[in-house]
Structures are given as C-alpha cells and as structure tokens.
Design an enzyme around this catalytic site. Structure first.
Site, PDB file in Angstrom:
ATOM      1  N   SER A  17       0.860  -1.190   0.000  1.00  0.00           N
ATOM      2  CA  SER A  17       0.000   0.000   0.000  1.00  0.00           C
ATOM      3  C   SER A  17       0.894   1.237   0.000  1.00  0.00           C
ATOM      4  O   SER A  17       1.868   1.322   0.747  1.00  0.00           O
ATOM      5  CB  SER A  17      -0.943  -0.016   1.206  1.00  0.00           C
ATOM      6  OG  SER A  17      -0.230  -0.169   2.413  1.00  0.00           O
ATOM      7  N   GLY A  55      -0.218   4.660   0.123  1.00  0.00           N
ATOM      8  CA  GLY A  55      -0.919   5.878   0.483  1.00  0.00           C
ATOM      9  C   GLY A  55      -1.691   6.430  -0.698  1.00  0.00           C
ATOM     10  O   GLY A  55      -2.356   5.697  -1.439  1.00  0.00           O
ATOM     11  N   GLY A  95      -1.547   4.843  -4.352  1.00  0.00           N
ATOM     12  CA  GLY A  95      -2.198   3.618  -4.783  1.00  0.00           C
ATOM     13  C   GLY A  95      -1.641   2.353  -4.167  1.00  0.00           C
ATOM     14  O   GLY A  95      -1.072   2.355  -3.075  1.00  0.00           O
ATOM     15  N   GLY A 112      -5.549   0.762   5.309  1.00  0.00           N
ATOM     16  CA  GLY A 112      -4.836  -0.465   4.967  1.00  0.00           C
ATOM     17  C   GLY A 112      -5.599  -1.715   5.355  1.00  0.00           C
ATOM     18  O   GLY A 112      -5.603  -2.713   4.617  1.00  0.00           O
ATOM     19  N   ASP A 113      -6.256  -1.679   6.511  1.00  0.00           N
ATOM     20  CA  ASP A 113      -7.065  -2.819   6.950  1.00  0.00           C
ATOM     21  C   ASP A 113      -8.233  -3.039   5.987  1.00  0.00           C
ATOM     22  O   ASP A 113      -8.556  -4.181   5.629  1.00  0.00           O
ATOM     23  CB  ASP A 113      -7.607  -2.573   8.362  1.00  0.00           C
ATOM     24  CG  ASP A 113      -6.508  -2.232   9.350  1.00  0.00           C
ATOM     25  OD1 ASP A 113      -5.375  -2.705   9.171  1.00  0.00           O
ATOM     26  OD2 ASP A 113      -6.789  -1.478  10.305  1.00  0.00           O
TER      27      ASP A 113
END
Length: 321
Positions: free
Chosen positions: A222, A224, A227, A253-254
């Site tokens: 990931s 931010g 993308g 992120g989760d």
C-alpha cells in the site's frame, strides 16, 4: 460466503480526533472525536462481515476493559473467540489534521502472561480447520516475542487455509520467516524490512519480489495516495485510487486487505479484485473508522479506480518517479 478467522494480539481502544493543523506546545481546539474498539484484525473482520462473510475474531484481549469490545462484537455479529488476559487493552490516540496528516499516540499494552501463547493455540485448534482464510494482523503486546509470531503462523498453517500477515518492524521480519501466503506492508514498512530506502515503484517492486522469492505468494504494497502494488503469482497489478477528501487514513490499509481477501475468496478476476479493494480503501479515508462497502457512491469510486499491469503501465514516469 466464506468463514474467515482474524487474529489480533494487541487490540486497542482508538480515540480519533479531527483537528486543524496542530500548534505544538499550545492549546488546540478539536473538531469531531470518535472512540471505538480497534486493532488491525478487528478492523479487518468488521469490513469482511460487511462484505457478507462469516467472521471469527481471536487473539488476546485485556479482561479489565473488555466491555466495549464485547458490545461491538455483539452489535456487528462477529464471533468472539478471544482469550482474555489480565489487565487493560491499550488506548491509542489518532490526531487527524485537516491536511491529511495523522499522528499516532499508541498506548502501552497489557503484559502478556507466560501461558498466553499456549492458551491461544488451544483456542485456535478448534477453529483453524474450519476457515477459508486466516489473517494475523497488528502489533505485538509486551512480552510476546517476534519469534512467537512466526510460531503462531506455522500453527495456523496446519489448518490448510491461506494465512495472511499484516505487521511491521520486528514482527514483520519474524513473520516472514514462516512464509505466510500473503503479506501487506505499506511502502515505509517494506523499506524498514529491506533495510534501505525505496524511493520509487521500481525499488518497491524489487523488494516485494524478494519476499516472493522467499516463498510468499502474494505481496500487497500500500502506497498511500499513490495507490497499491499487488505482486501475485498470476500477474502484477498497479492500482491508482480516485482523489477523495481525506479525513483519516487510520483504517485504510485494513480495509484494503479485507477487500482483497474478499475478492480472492469470491473468485473475482485480479483486475476487479484490486479495483474494488482500492476503491473501498478510498471510501474509508473520507471518515473515521473502517470502510463502508454499501456507500452510496461505491460503484462510482470503483469506476474511477484505475488498474494497470505492472511494469507495463501507461502511467508516464511511474516506474522511476
């Protein structure tokens, strides 16, 4: 739908505070505040439940402030198989400034009892054979050694379901040694693991391929606002999310990993899987808490999410910038 087990070793009560730019050493006024039980595995489980799956939550939970967690689990239909340990689960403070910067003030966890690992394995023994996927996510509480995380991954692998890991620092390094099915570091966590700066996509992809070569099938990086890069055994894909107003990135992120696991278990093609997961993560950053798959404009966000092959991408300069 699938039955999914998430394991959170270090849950927290998250107090999220929306604020203008902070003036350190001075009195600051806040905007909206929000407190809820959290922890990466819990956050993942909530999103997966909203996506229609049967979700079992386990790990370690402080017995002295378990009430808010238990109410959340009951309200959202999450199966609670946590092992209670003495003490409080920690409290974290998330300061979300108007420009999108988030400052984390993470509290101190309970002390892990000497028998916690064996008690947790006993609890999981009746669960791992009956799950379609397992996710171990989040930080480690005091007294839980990184090597014990690798042992936990190996134990869960006995059930035959794919085991995903979302961790950072020493926990990520130790967990990788157990060769989970997939990992989801952000670009900063990946650089820390690699021991060198990863200033661009090419460098990040090279580090991700190191993980694949060690025996990890899926590496989700990931990035931010830039993308997501998904390296998988079939083909590597790069996603660029639509531009949205950012309130908090805490659960993005989760939410991303939950969306990706959902797509994998639902049999979606890779392009659609990553597109939907990235769009759901973009929806998440607009508010406190985890993503809402039923948001009114979720289909529009998916249509605005661009997914291209990597490195054969049309994004000019992306490979080296």
């Amino acid at each position: 739908m699938a039955r999914i087990l998430t394991i959170t070793l270090n849950p927290a009560l998250d107090l999220s505070v929306e604020t203008p730019d902070l003036a350190l050493g001075r009195v600051n006024s806040t905007g909206r505040t929000h407190i809820e039980p959290a922890g990466k595995g819990i956050n993942l489980g909530r999103v997966l439940k909203r996506l229609g799956h049967e979700v079992v939550l386990s790990g370690l939970l402080g017995a002295d402030n378990a009430g808010p967690f238990e109410r959340l689990f009951a309200d959202e239909g999450l199966e609670d198989r946590f092992v209670r340990v003495p003490g409080d689960s920690r409290t974290n403070i998330k300061l979300a400034e108007q420009g999108g910067r988030v400052t984390d003030l993470n509290g101190v966890s309970f002390d892990t009892p000497a028998d916690a690992a064996s008690r947790l394995q006993f609890r999981l023994a009746g669960l791992i054979d009956d799950c379609n996927a397992i996710v171990i996510a989040g930080s480690l509480p005091r007294g839980w050694a990184p090597a014990q995380l690798a042992e936990l991954i190996r134990f869960c692998q006995r059930g035959g379901a794919p085991v995903w890991l979302d961790a950072s620092g020493d926990a990520l390094t130790a967990g990788i040694e157990a060769r989970p099915f997939g990992v989801k570091p952000n670009h900063e966590e990946l650089a820390e693991w690699a021991g060198r700066p990863l200033p661009n996509l090419t460098a990040q992809a090279d580090a991700g391929r190191q993980l694949q070569q060690s025996g990890i099938a899926h590496v989700v990086i990931s990035r931010g606002g830039d993308g997501v890069l998904w390296l998988n055994p079939r083909r590597d894909l790069l996603a660029r999310a639509p531009q949205v107003p950012v309130t908090s990135t805490v659960c993005a992120g989760d939410t991303l990993l939950a969306g990706l696991i959902h797509g994998e278990l639902s049999g979606l093609d890779d392009h659609t899987c990553l597109q939907q997961a990235t769009a759901l993560s973009a929806e998440c950053v607009r508010h406190f808490g985890v993503g809402h798959p039923d948001a009114d404009d979720i289909e529009q966000l998916q249509q605005q999410t661009r997914v291209t092959p990597w490195p054969d991408t049309e994004l000019s300069g992306e490979a080296s910038s």
